[in-house]
Design a protein around this motif. Structure first.
Motif, PDB file in Angstrom:
ATOM      1  N   GLY A 167       0.798  -1.239   0.000  1.00  0.00           N
ATOM      2  CA  GLY A 167       0.000   0.000   0.000  1.00  0.00           C
ATOM      3  C   GLY A 167       0.825   1.280   0.000  1.00  0.00           C
ATOM      4  O   GLY A 167       0.361   2.313  -0.486  1.00  0.00           O
ATOM      5  N   ALA A 168       2.046   1.224   0.498  1.00  0.00           N
ATOM      6  CA  ALA A 168       2.858   2.445   0.571  1.00  0.00           C
ATOM      7  C   ALA A 168       3.504   2.800  -0.768  1.00  0.00           C
ATOM      8  O   ALA A 168       4.008   3.908  -0.934  1.00  0.00           O
ATOM      9  CB  ALA A 168       3.952   2.272   1.637  1.00  0.00           C
ATOM     10  N   VAL A 169       3.512   1.867  -1.721  1.00  0.00           N
ATOM     11  CA  VAL A 169       4.237   2.076  -2.980  1.00  0.00           C
ATOM     12  C   VAL A 169       3.355   1.882  -4.224  1.00  0.00           C
ATOM     13  O   VAL A 169       3.612   2.450  -5.286  1.00  0.00           O
ATOM     14  CB  VAL A 169       5.452   1.100  -3.079  1.00  0.00           C
ATOM     15  CG1 VAL A 169       6.364   1.470  -4.227  1.00  0.00           C
ATOM     16  CG2 VAL A 169       6.230   1.036  -1.777  1.00  0.00           C
ATOM     17  N   THR A 236       2.107  12.767  -1.534  1.00  0.00           N
ATOM     18  CA  THR A 236       2.032  13.165  -0.119  1.00  0.00           C
ATOM     19  C   THR A 236       1.600  12.004   0.767  1.00  0.00           C
ATOM     20  O   THR A 236       0.719  11.233   0.420  1.00  0.00           O
ATOM     21  CB  THR A 236       1.016  14.319   0.035  1.00  0.00           C
ATOM     22  OG1 THR A 236       1.429  15.412  -0.793  1.00  0.00           O
ATOM     23  CG2 THR A 236       0.920  14.792   1.486  1.00  0.00           C
ATOM     24  N   SER A 237       2.236  11.907   1.932  1.00  0.00           N
ATOM     25  CA  SER A 237       1.760  11.036   3.016  1.00  0.00           C
ATOM     26  C   SER A 237       1.463  11.945   4.197  1.00  0.00           C
ATOM     27  O   SER A 237       2.294  12.780   4.560  1.00  0.00           O
ATOM     28  CB  SER A 237       2.843  10.040   3.441  1.00  0.00           C
ATOM     29  OG  SER A 237       3.028   9.070   2.440  1.00  0.00           O
ATOM     30  N   GLY A 238       0.288  11.781   4.790  1.00  0.00           N
ATOM     31  CA  GLY A 238      -0.062  12.661   5.904  1.00  0.00           C
ATOM     32  C   GLY A 238      -0.850  11.935   6.983  1.00  0.00           C
ATOM     33  O   GLY A 238      -1.407  10.863   6.733  1.00  0.00           O
ATOM     34  N   CYS A 281       8.841   8.032  -5.261  1.00  0.00           N
ATOM     35  CA  CYS A 281       8.301   9.146  -4.464  1.00  0.00           C
ATOM     36  C   CYS A 281       7.290   8.630  -3.443  1.00  0.00           C
ATOM     37  O   CYS A 281       7.235   9.114  -2.310  1.00  0.00           O
ATOM     38  CB  CYS A 281       7.634  10.187  -5.368  1.00  0.00           C
ATOM     39  SG  CYS A 281       8.800  11.102  -6.379  1.00  0.00           S
ATOM     40  N   ASP A 282       6.479   7.649  -3.849  1.00  0.00           N
ATOM     41  CA  ASP A 282       5.479   7.101  -2.936  1.00  0.00           C
ATOM     42  C   ASP A 282       6.163   6.371  -1.767  1.00  0.00           C
ATOM     43  O   ASP A 282       5.847   6.592  -0.591  1.00  0.00           O
ATOM     44  CB  ASP A 282       4.559   6.147  -3.715  1.00  0.00           C
ATOM     45  CG  ASP A 282       3.244   5.902  -3.003  1.00  0.00           C
ATOM     46  OD1 ASP A 282       3.058   6.430  -1.886  1.00  0.00           O
ATOM     47  OD2 ASP A 282       2.392   5.187  -3.555  1.00  0.00           O
ATOM     48  N   ALA A 283       7.144   5.521  -2.106  1.00  0.00           N
ATOM     49  CA  ALA A 283       7.882   4.808  -1.057  1.00  0.00           C
ATOM     50  C   ALA A 283       8.564   5.807  -0.126  1.00  0.00           C
ATOM     51  O   ALA A 283       8.538   5.677   1.103  1.00  0.00           O
ATOM     52  CB  ALA A 283       8.914   3.881  -1.689  1.00  0.00           C
ATOM     53  N   LEU A 284       9.142   6.861  -0.726  1.00  0.00           N
ATOM     54  CA  LEU A 284       9.837   7.882   0.062  1.00  0.00           C
ATOM     55  C   LEU A 284       8.897   8.642   0.984  1.00  0.00           C
ATOM     56  O   LEU A 284       9.229   8.906   2.137  1.00  0.00           O
ATOM     57  CB  LEU A 284      10.467   8.914  -0.882  1.00  0.00           C
ATOM     58  CG  LEU A 284      11.919   8.737  -1.276  1.00  0.00           C
ATOM     59  CD1 LEU A 284      12.263   9.708  -2.381  1.00  0.00           C
ATOM     60  CD2 LEU A 284      12.852   8.942  -0.071  1.00  0.00           C
ATOM     61  N   SER A 285       7.706   9.011   0.480  1.00  0.00           N
ATOM     62  CA  SER A 285       6.816   9.839   1.301  1.00  0.00           C
ATOM     63  C   SER A 285       6.435   9.083   2.573  1.00  0.00           C
ATOM     64  O   SER A 285       6.411   9.656   3.661  1.00  0.00           O
ATOM     65  CB  SER A 285       5.583  10.301   0.521  1.00  0.00           C
ATOM     66  OG  SER A 285       4.703   9.238   0.276  1.00  0.00           O
ATOM     67  N   THR A 286       6.182   7.796   2.447  1.00  0.00           N
ATOM     68  CA  THR A 286       5.835   7.002   3.637  1.00  0.00           C
ATOM     69  C   THR A 286       7.063   6.859   4.543  1.00  0.00           C
ATOM     70  O   THR A 286       6.971   7.050   5.764  1.00  0.00           O
ATOM     71  CB  THR A 286       5.314   5.615   3.210  1.00  0.00           C
ATOM     72  OG1 THR A 286       4.331   5.784   2.193  1.00  0.00           O
ATOM     73  CG2 THR A 286       4.708   4.875   4.391  1.00  0.00           C
ATOM     74  N   ALA A 287       8.219   6.531   3.932  1.00  0.00           N
ATOM     75  CA  ALA A 287       9.438   6.320   4.720  1.00  0.00           C
ATOM     76  C   ALA A 287       9.839   7.582   5.478  1.00  0.00           C
ATOM     77  O   ALA A 287      10.139   7.536   6.677  1.00  0.00           O
ATOM     78  CB  ALA A 287      10.573   5.868   3.806  1.00  0.00           C
TER      79      ALA A 287
HETATM   80 MG    MG Z   1       3.649   6.200   0.099  1.00  0.00          MG
END
Ligand code: MG
Ligand code: ADP
Length: 344
Positions: A167-169, A236-238, A281-287
């Protein structure tokens, strides 16, 4: 005479249509859909826009099936139910797994796809939210270890009792897949929003940059600002995206800190990553959200082929130097630009 009049009139009426069709950039096609548990929008300009958008929708639906944690036929269910046996998965799943493994390493373990059983016990995957007992979390954490997942060609092995969730990527990867379709259809101007993950191709049809809004984590129906981008993902992850309020009145959100199995609370309420590759970017935003303010800044200094917009829990905005000039503030939040070289 009457016929000539009709011909002239129809000629006049046809002209704007011909003009519109003659300039391919003016032909726009859009689609709204609900997939991967979120609302999505696709918008493409160009003479092949309709075909591109139709193909993109089908690709999203197919990837939704591939990455689902609930669909019995999905690659992820096959991995999670294999009981330690090797399973063969699609090239898409291999690619997302590789991005997740790299980010696990790069983030010092902040991104951890094997956290899935802990996420499930909080109810984040089902909507049946509750604060688990501390003992239960501690027990589940014993079986969380991404380094035990092996990927060899298209063969994946995950130890018995361990389960994963991409889900994070997955949404960032899906955005990249849509952009590949746009490229194949020679679309030079497109923008997609997959549940708030925005990805752009080229610029607006008039040649100007795309403007992407950044949500105010303290008032999610407002923007803190906008960024101008071309050919970039803005992801964005928020802590305001998916959360519940416990009986104790506290807010519990869907990004967990693998260090203790509780919602990550390391000084950030939102992380936006701007870069070329959606999956990364998706993996990074969560990490980075899990890593917290100081670590996120260090991470960017070490591995800075991306830019970021951080909002801290005490209400400060941090912009990395490469995006500062493209950011347009919409409120009075105090703002600091983070430099590549550490300040003395
Ligand atoms: Mg993410
Ligand atoms: P969203 O999907 O809401 O846009 P993210 O990209 O940040 O936000 O992904 C959050 C999702 O990632 C969660 O819903 C969960 O499935 C999963 N997740 C939560 N915490 C972690 C973590 N530390 N490592 C890997 N995946 C996580």
């Amino acid at each position: 005479m009457k016929n000539i009049f009709i011909m002239v009139m129809s000629g006049i009426c046809m002209m704007p249509l011909l003009t519109a069709c003659g300039n391919s950039a003016d032909t726009v096609h859009t689609a709204d859909l609900f997939a991967m548990d979120t609302y999505m929008n696709i918008k493409a300009y160009g003479k092949d826009a309709e075909a591109a958008v139709t193909e993109a929708e089908a690709r999203i639906r197919a990837l939704e099936q591939t990455f689902s944690v609930t669909n019995d036929a999905s690659d992820i269910r096959k991995i999670n139910q294999a009981d330690g046996q090797p399973v063969t998965v699609s090239a898409d799943t291999v690619s997302v797994l590789q991005t997740a493994q790299e980010m696990h390493h790069e983030s010092g373990g902040a991104l951890r796809i094997s956290l899935y059983p802990v996420l499930r016990t909080w109810g984040f995957t089902t909507g049946a939210y509750s604060v688990p007992e501390a003992d239960e979390i501690a027990e589940l954490l014993q079986n969380v270890d991404d380094t035990k997942i092996s990927v060899d060609g298209q063969t994946v092995r995950c130890p018995a009792g361990m389960e994963i969730d991409l889900g994070a990527v997955a949404k960032g990867y899906t955005g990249d897949a849509v952009m590949e379709i746009m490229q194949a259809h020679h679309i030079s101007s497109a923008i997609i929003s997959l549940g708030g993950n925005v990805q752009t191709r080229g610029s607006k049809p008039d040649g100007s940059a795309w403007t992407v809004g950044i949500t105010d984590p303290f008032a999610p129906d407002m923007l803190i600002g906008t960024v101008s981008v071309r050919d970039k993902a803005v992801i964005t992850s928020g802590n305001y995206e998916r959360y519940f309020t416990g009986e104790d009145g506290r807010r519990y959100w869907h990004i967990l800190d693998p260090a203790d199995g509780y919602p990550a609370d390391n000084g950030l309420v939102s992380v936006t990553v701007i870069g070329s590759c959606g999956a990364e970017c998706d993996a990074l935003s969560t990490a980075l959200f899990v890593e917290g303010t100081e670590q996120a800044v260090q991470h960017w200094r070490r591995n800075g082929d991306f830019e970021m917009i951080l909002v801290t829990s005490d209400g400060e905005l941090l912009l990395t130097e490469g995006i500062a000039a493209d950011y347009n503030a919409k409120n009075e939040m105090p703002c600091r630009v983070v430099q590549r070289n550490e300040e003395p």
